[in-house]
Design a protein around this motif. Sequence first.
Motif, short mmCIF file in Angstrom:
data_model
loop_
_atom_site.label_atom_id
_atom_site.label_comp_id
_atom_site.label_asym_id
_atom_site.label_seq_id
_atom_site.Cartn_x
_atom_site.Cartn_y
_atom_site.Cartn_z
N SER A 69 0.85 -1.20 0.00
CA SER A 69 0.00 0.00 0.00
C SER A 69 0.88 1.24 0.00
O SER A 69 1.86 1.33 0.75
CB SER A 69 -0.89 0.01 1.24
OG SER A 69 -1.67 -1.17 1.31
N GLY A 70 0.55 2.19 -0.84
CA GLY A 70 1.33 3.42 -0.94
C GLY A 70 2.43 3.34 -1.99
O GLY A 70 3.07 4.36 -2.29
N PHE A 71 2.66 2.15 -2.55
CA PHE A 71 3.71 1.99 -3.54
C PHE A 71 3.19 1.45 -4.87
O PHE A 71 3.97 1.19 -5.78
CB PHE A 71 4.81 1.07 -2.98
CG PHE A 71 5.53 1.65 -1.80
CD1 PHE A 71 6.61 2.49 -1.99
CD2 PHE A 71 5.09 1.39 -0.51
CE1 PHE A 71 7.27 3.05 -0.91
CE2 PHE A 71 5.73 1.94 0.58
CZ PHE A 71 6.83 2.77 0.38
N ILE A 72 1.88 1.31 -4.99
CA ILE A 72 1.33 0.76 -6.22
C ILE A 72 1.50 1.71 -7.39
O ILE A 72 1.71 1.30 -8.54
CB ILE A 72 -0.17 0.37 -6.03
CG1 ILE A 72 -0.65 -0.53 -7.17
CG2 ILE A 72 -1.04 1.61 -5.88
CD1 ILE A 72 0.00 -1.87 -7.20
N ASP A 73 1.45 3.03 -7.13
CA ASP A 73 1.64 4.00 -8.22
C ASP A 73 3.06 3.93 -8.76
O ASP A 73 3.27 4.02 -9.98
CB ASP A 73 1.33 5.41 -7.73
CG ASP A 73 -0.16 5.64 -7.50
OD1 ASP A 73 -0.97 4.84 -8.03
OD2 ASP A 73 -0.51 6.60 -6.79
N THR A 74 4.03 3.77 -7.86
CA THR A 74 5.42 3.64 -8.30
C THR A 74 5.59 2.38 -9.13
O THR A 74 6.25 2.39 -10.17
CB THR A 74 6.37 3.59 -7.08
OG1 THR A 74 6.18 4.76 -6.30
CG2 THR A 74 7.83 3.53 -7.53
N LYS A 75 4.98 1.30 -8.68
CA LYS A 75 5.04 0.04 -9.43
C LYS A 75 4.46 0.23 -10.83
O LYS A 75 5.08 -0.18 -11.82
CB LYS A 75 4.25 -1.05 -8.69
CG LYS A 75 4.09 -2.36 -9.48
CD LYS A 75 3.10 -3.29 -8.78
CE LYS A 75 2.81 -4.52 -9.63
NZ LYS A 75 3.59 -5.69 -9.24
N MET A 76 3.29 0.84 -10.92
CA MET A 76 2.64 1.00 -12.22
C MET A 76 3.44 1.93 -13.13
O MET A 76 3.52 1.70 -14.34
CB MET A 76 1.21 1.52 -12.03
CG MET A 76 0.26 0.50 -11.41
SD MET A 76 0.24 -1.10 -12.29
CE MET A 76 -0.29 -0.59 -13.93
N ASP A 77 4.03 2.98 -12.56
CA ASP A 77 4.87 3.86 -13.38
C ASP A 77 6.06 3.09 -13.95
O ASP A 77 6.44 3.29 -15.11
CB ASP A 77 5.37 5.04 -12.54
CG ASP A 77 4.29 6.06 -12.23
OD1 ASP A 77 3.23 6.02 -12.89
OD2 ASP A 77 4.49 6.90 -11.33
N ALA A 78 6.64 2.20 -13.13
CA ALA A 78 7.77 1.40 -13.59
C ALA A 78 7.34 0.41 -14.67
O ALA A 78 8.02 0.22 -15.69
CB ALA A 78 8.41 0.66 -12.42
N VAL A 79 6.19 -0.22 -14.47
CA VAL A 79 5.65 -1.16 -15.47
C VAL A 79 5.39 -0.44 -16.80
O VAL A 79 5.80 -0.89 -17.87
CB VAL A 79 4.36 -1.82 -14.96
CG1 VAL A 79 3.65 -2.56 -16.10
CG2 VAL A 79 4.66 -2.79 -13.83
N LEU A 80 4.74 0.71 -16.71
CA LEU A 80 4.35 1.43 -17.93
C LEU A 80 5.50 2.17 -18.58
O LEU A 80 5.35 2.76 -19.66
CB LEU A 80 3.21 2.39 -17.60
CG LEU A 80 1.91 1.69 -17.17
CD1 LEU A 80 0.83 2.70 -16.83
CD2 LEU A 80 1.42 0.73 -18.26
N ALA A 81 6.70 2.12 -17.95
CA ALA A 81 7.90 2.62 -18.62
C ALA A 81 8.22 1.76 -19.83
O ALA A 81 8.88 2.21 -20.78
CB ALA A 81 9.09 2.63 -17.65
N TYR A 82 7.71 0.52 -19.82
CA TYR A 82 7.85 -0.37 -20.98
C TYR A 82 6.72 -0.05 -21.96
O TYR A 82 5.77 -0.82 -22.12
CB TYR A 82 7.80 -1.83 -20.54
CG TYR A 82 8.98 -2.23 -19.68
CD1 TYR A 82 10.14 -2.72 -20.25
CD2 TYR A 82 8.93 -2.08 -18.29
CE1 TYR A 82 11.24 -3.08 -19.46
CE2 TYR A 82 10.02 -2.43 -17.50
CZ TYR A 82 11.17 -2.93 -18.09
OH TYR A 82 12.24 -3.27 -17.31
N LYS A 83 6.84 1.08 -22.59
CA LYS A 83 5.76 1.61 -23.42
C LYS A 83 5.41 0.70 -24.60
O LYS A 83 4.26 0.66 -25.04
CB LYS A 83 6.13 3.00 -23.93
CG LYS A 83 6.29 4.03 -22.82
CD LYS A 83 6.67 5.39 -23.37
CE LYS A 83 6.85 6.40 -22.26
NZ LYS A 83 7.27 7.74 -22.77
#
Length: 238
Positions: A166-180
């Motif tokens: 909790s509180g780190f899901i946005d960071t995770k998603m930003d890292a995932v979506l860096a693989y555009k």
Amino acid sequence: MKVDILAIGAHPDDVELGCGGTIAKEIAYGKKVAIIDLTRGELGTRGSAEIRASESEEASKILGVETRINMGFADGFFVNDKEHQLALIKMIRKFQPEIVLCNAVEDRHIDHGRGSSLVSDACFLSGLIKIETEDKSEIQKPWRPKCIYHYIQWKNLEPDIVVDVSGFIDTKMDAVLAYKTQFYNESIKAPDTPISSKNFTDSIIYRARDLGRLIGVEHGEGFTVERYPAVDSLFDLK
């Protein structure tokens, strides 16, 4: 360079998808984390190995990971043999991690289960004194991580433990979506794949929310273990 956690994935983006929230959280708490990608993901339908390398660099920055190494094993064709084990043993002894995070023990992609077995075997062999390896002409000391945790991937395997992210899901998603080039992106015209749909991207969030629900928090990431987790007291369990 000793690290607390060594996260290993068969392909660039495996680590972000499987344990990106956990990594971001541990780094925020002051832990040192390194990532190893076994392959360059060169057989991926979308993008290229060169683009994946650039994307993984950006994802690492988002997570706060300073050290990331690509082993350059053959995507789709690497095997769990002596050559690959020794290459990985050198990395394990180089980083001396307390914890290793790696691919799911069983999954849709053949590299995931194979990568899981390769890492597990290399972690064990790395602790054997009679296996000699060198780094920069210096003999490496044996090293065996204390724990190996396998993150959940495509298949919805039953986790043995769930980490509150909790509180780190946005960071995770930003890292995932860096693989555009790999995931849902309306601006990119490329063949559809099982992971390029909006449903797949959404599933990352709803799986995290569901695992979080099961442990009474907002978001969670699940792992399977190779040995029983140990606690000093029942009150250590949440």
